[in-house]
Design a protein around this motif. Structure first.
Motif, mmCIF file in Angstrom:
data_model
loop_
_atom_site.group_PDB
_atom_site.id
_atom_site.type_symbol
_atom_site.label_atom_id
_atom_site.label_comp_id
_atom_site.label_asym_id
_atom_site.label_seq_id
_atom_site.Cartn_x
_atom_site.Cartn_y
_atom_site.Cartn_z
ATOM 1 N N VAL A 1 -34.414 -54.751 -10.156
ATOM 2 C CA VAL A 1 -33.425 -53.721 -9.850
ATOM 3 C C VAL A 1 -32.322 -54.251 -8.930
ATOM 4 O O VAL A 1 -31.246 -53.659 -8.834
ATOM 5 C CB VAL A 1 -34.045 -52.442 -9.231
ATOM 6 N N ALA B 1 -29.564 -51.672 -5.605
ATOM 7 C CA ALA B 1 -30.344 -50.447 -5.787
ATOM 8 C C ALA B 1 -31.088 -50.115 -4.500
ATOM 9 O O ALA B 1 -31.113 -48.962 -4.064
ATOM 10 C CB ALA B 1 -31.321 -50.621 -6.940
ATOM 11 N N GLY C 1 -31.049 -59.385 -10.068
ATOM 12 C CA GLY C 1 -30.569 -58.038 -10.378
ATOM 13 C C GLY C 1 -29.245 -57.841 -9.694
ATOM 14 O O GLY C 1 -28.767 -58.727 -8.977
ATOM 15 N N GLU D 1 -22.306 -49.140 -5.570
ATOM 16 C CA GLU D 1 -23.710 -49.439 -5.878
ATOM 17 C C GLU D 1 -24.272 -48.468 -6.905
ATOM 18 O O GLU D 1 -25.052 -48.854 -7.781
ATOM 19 C CB GLU D 1 -24.538 -49.367 -4.589
ATOM 20 N N THR E 1 -25.951 -49.592 -10.383
ATOM 21 C CA THR E 1 -27.400 -49.504 -10.606
ATOM 22 C C THR E 1 -27.823 -48.214 -11.300
ATOM 23 O O THR E 1 -28.966 -48.111 -11.732
ATOM 24 C CB THR E 1 -28.137 -49.576 -9.259
ATOM 25 N N VAL F 1 -26.043 -46.394 -15.967
ATOM 26 C CA VAL F 1 -25.577 -47.638 -15.344
ATOM 27 C C VAL F 1 -24.191 -47.968 -15.897
ATOM 28 O O VAL F 1 -23.979 -47.935 -17.107
ATOM 29 C CB VAL F 1 -26.556 -48.789 -15.654
#
Lengths: 261, 571
Positions: A79, A83, A127, A186, A190, A197
């Protein structure tokens, strides 16, 4: 010294001097650089270790000992640090109790702790990373372009003025007027909670910056028409009409209609 | 005043009046009309609010037409509002932005126009409540009720067409829903939609078509209907509330000139002023935030203005029912809430005065208003309808409510679905009970006087409260209570034993009549009132008398005593 003096006008001297110079700077750079890298690697390792400790204490009960996920929480492998920073810095994680959606609340970890946990989760698998200062610099972004992107991609859930909206079964899109540019970035990167997303392939960095610029413009802009009633649209306007304006008119009617004595 | 004392100003005025009278014969007309008497009550001014806000709508609308361009030609925005700079939009939206940001006083005018429109609709609604709850629609004013309901419907269209003109994302979404409603009409839906929009939605014709409707057709119809509405009030005279010396055959009040000229003129400026102050202080419909309309975009929290909110609410609350047969889809999920329910509501509204007249068999003229409590079933029906309407209105804002109060939108919808069926009947029962209780209290007051709060102690230790007779006004109000009797059960056979051929129909009529007029508290008879008056007069004259036990018990029997040996034992 004589040798140097005799050879200094040698045709190869220039080349040798350059070579020596390059070697010396290159060598010095390598030595210094490897030293810092070693130091930062050591630092990273400690940070990751700290992050792991915090993770085991605060997160593993739902996300699993190895962040592999359990029935109660998704896997965090892959992730990315963005995230973790989004969820923990907005207080959405750790979750107080299960519900339709993790609500925003006062954060429980310091920025250092969040960075440690983010580093730990990022160390598990690559990620999306926490956006850099350059990512978040929207000063050159095109606000109007951002507005078009916002209306096409965001306003169907977050409302045209970014005030948030309802989704099915108690889920909701939060009010963007309470979010920082980093959180918005962000979130797009994410897709937290029910949000899709918007990766860099769908929405490149410049587009994300443009959207942030538009949201910030909305936040900063005055309402030229006066009191905006929360920018909720006709519902609050109608309510104002019935509760405020109508009562005023009726009061005047009673005043004028009162018996002449 | 004798002629010799006329002031120079009056002399001038008389000269003008004579000049006019000699040419158009105006003096008789003026004398008749300027001396016309109007009754006084604040609720009679609600219709005036509607009229005045309509005038404000017209005035501000004229200003807006000077700058608005009803065109769907695509232009690129190049105005002072930076967040839209360089964005492609229709010329209509561009000119609406221009009005908001560049035209001097443009934003204020836009907000005055829109706020005045909201005032217009709201005033129409409350004026309608007043007329309904006081029974002002009864003979001879049924036709004016029909004109009024038509006015409300046309005003609704005026509002919606204006809301759709700026071609921003909000108004375009409203039009898209309207298109969906047109499409849901069986058989002709698709054709009708193509006819309206000149092809596939949104097309390039609609704004200019709507503009003509909004600034010419609808105001024309509204003006014509308002004229008819007011002329009928003029000819039929205004109704009045019951009071001393007010009967069904007179109008008690003040003449138009000078009292009502001053009152109405002053009230116009008050309403105008309130609209302008609110329009100057409270933002309405910030089209620049919504952005230009494109059919692929929609904003969360998209709402219509309040007067369309109930239709939107019906759409949102309706379960998703569709029938598919023979390759066609019948969209009951749109057809029922958007066309069937409004159709039923409008029909019932228009028909109500006729239903009531038919069920009562009452052919008399009514110029005295009912107090709402004196027509309990009508009042209860009205409150029931308002409850239904308000629930639908809440449905129109279900997403705002879900977000604002941290609820699940699905729970809000289900709560509304259940409430729409359960709450209106509950509202009906409660309202009717309250009305009957108020009637009972009126009867008490008439027969036993008003409670003065003075407690008297008798020599034997008993406490009594002194009752005073009602003042003239209150008394007149209560005595004026209409006695509408429900129709009796129809006889099965006539006097010669022939079976009534319309028995079933008559029975149904009697049943409806019983429902509408059956429940009421019997008004005291003249004899009872006379007796009560005598008794009260006696009590007041004696002020604090030593009452005979018999008399004290008599009062006790009437139930107006806090405690006495006669009643405490029984209860």
């Amino acid at each position: 010294m004589k040798t140097l003096a005799t050879h200094r006008r040698h045709p190869a001297a220039v080349i040798v001097a350059i070579l020596v110079g390059l070697l010396v700077t290159g060598g010095l750079y390598t030595v210094v650089n490897s030293a810092t890298q070693a130091r930062s690697a050591e630092q990273d390792a400690t940070q990751i270790l700290n992050g792991k400790k915090l993770f085991l204490e605060g997160c593993s009960s739902c996300h699993g000992i190895a962040a592999q996920g359990t029935q109660n929480g998704p896997t965090l492998i892959g992730v990315g640090s963005a995230a973790v920073h989004f969820q923990v810095s907005t207080g959405r994680m750790p979750l107080a109790n299960p519900g339709a959606q993790a609500p925003q609340k006062p954060r429980e970890y310091s920025e250092t702790d969040i960075a440690a946990m983010a580093a730990y989760v990022a160390s598990l698998a690559p990620g999306p990373a926490i956006p850099t200062a350059a990512d978040l610099d929207y000063s050159d972004a095109d606000v109007a372009e951002g507005g078009e992107l916002f209306r096409a991609n965001c306003s169907q859930c977050h409302q045209a003025a970014g005030r948030g909206g309802a989704l099915s079964n108690g889920k909701y899109a939060p009010n963007l007027m309470e979010a920082t540019p980093q959180e918005i970035y962000e979130a797009m990167l994410t897709g937290p909670q029910n949000m899709p997303v918007f990766g860099d392939s769908t929405l490149p960095r410049e587009d994300k910056q443009a959207i942030i610029a538009y949201v910030e413009t909305l936040r900063a802009s005055d309402d030229p028409g006066g009191w905006a009633l929360g920018r909720f649209g006709p519902v609050t306007e109608g309510l104002f009409m019935w509760i405020g304006a109508l009562l005023l008119v009726v009061a005047c009617a009673i005043w004028i209609g009162a018996k002449v004595r | 005043m004798s002629t010799s004392q006329i002031s120079p100003v009056e002399q001038k005025g008389a000269g003008v009046a004579t000049y006019l009278d000699e040419r158009v014969g105006s003096n008789g007309f003026l004398r008749r009309n300027l001396n016309k008497v109007f009754p006084d009550h604040w609720s009679f001014m609600l219709g005036e609010v509607a009229l005045y806000s309509f005038i404000v709508v017209l005035l501000s609308g004229v200003y807006l037409t000077l700058f608005f361009k009803p065109s769907m030609v695509e232009v690129i925005y190049d105005g002072p509002y930076i967040p839209l700079k360089g964005v492609k939009m229709s010329e209509a939206y561009d000119s609406a932005l221009n009005i908001s940001f560049e035209v001097r006083g443009g934003l204020l005018m836009r907000q005055i126009h829109h706020w005045a429109a909201l005032f217009f609709m709201t005033a129409i609604a409350v004026h309608m409540f007043r007329v309904f709850f006081t029974g002002a629609f009864r003979k001879p004013r049924e036709m004016n009720w029909v004109v009024g309901v038509s006015l409300a419907m046309v005003a609704l269209m005026a509002g919606f067409s204006g809301y759709s003109l700026p071609d921003d994302l909000l108004s375009g979404t409203g039009l898209r829903i309207a298109e969906g409603i047109v499409l849901s009409i069986p058989i002709i839906g698709t054709w009708a939609s193509f006819l309206l929009f000149g092809g596939e939605f949104p097309g390039t014709d609609f704004i200019s078509r709507l503009y003509g409707i909004h600034i010419l057709l609808i105001p024309g119809i509204l003006l014509a209907l308002i004229t008819v509405h007011l002329m009928m009030v003029w000819v039929q005279k205004h109704t009045q509330f019951p009071g001393p010396a007010r009967t069904n055959n007179n109008v008690v009040g003040y003449p138009l000139m000078p009292i009502y000229m001053a009152k109405a003129g002053g009230f116009f400026f008050l309403v105008f002023g309130i609209i302008v102050i609110i329009a100057g202080l409270v933002q309405l419909n910030p089209i620049w935030i919504f952005g230009p309309y494109t059919p692929d975009q929609v904003s969360a929290g998209t709402q219509p203005d309040w007067y369309i909110g109930w239709l939107d609410g019906a759409l949102r609350v309706m379960p998703n029912w569709e029938i598919q047969a023979f390759g066609y889809t019948l969209s009951l999920n749109i057809l029922i809430p958007a066309l069937v329910i409004p159709g039923i509501i409008t029909t019932l509204l228009i028909a109500y005065p006729f239903i009531e007249a038919w069920a009562s068999g009452d052919k008399r003229e009514h110029h005295l208003l009912d107090r709402p409590r004196d027509a309990p079933t009508r009042t209860a029906l009205g409150v029931m309808a308002i409850t239904f309407y308000v629930l639908l209105w809440i449905g129109g804002g279900n997403d705002i409510i879900a977000v604002g109060f941290d609820l699940s939108i699905n729970s809000v919808i289900w709560a509304l679905r259940i409430s729409l069926i359960v709450l209106p009947p509950i509202a009906f029962v409660i309202t009717k009970r309250i009305c009957l209780a108020l009637q009972r209290r009126d009867r008490e007051k008439l027969l036993h006087g008003r409670e003065t709060g003075q407690i008297m102690r008798m020599p034997n230790g008993e406490f009594l409260e002194i009752h005073a007779p009602l003042n003239e006004e209150e008394r007149a109000k209560i005595i004026a209570k209409p006695q509408v009797k429900p129709l009796p059960q129809p006889p099965e056979t006539d006097s010669s034993g022939v079976r009534n051929p319309k028995l079933k129909k008559d029975k149904r009529r009697a049943k409806i009549s019983q429902f509408l007029f059956g429940d009421t508290i019997a008004a005291p008879t003249g004899e009872e009132i006379a007796h009560a008056d005598e008794h009260l007069a006696h009590e007041v004259i004696e002020d604090a008398p030593v009452m005979a036990e018999e008399e004290a018990l008599q009062i006790a029997h009437d139930g107006s005593v806090l405690e006495s040996p006669g009643t405490s034992g029984k209860s």
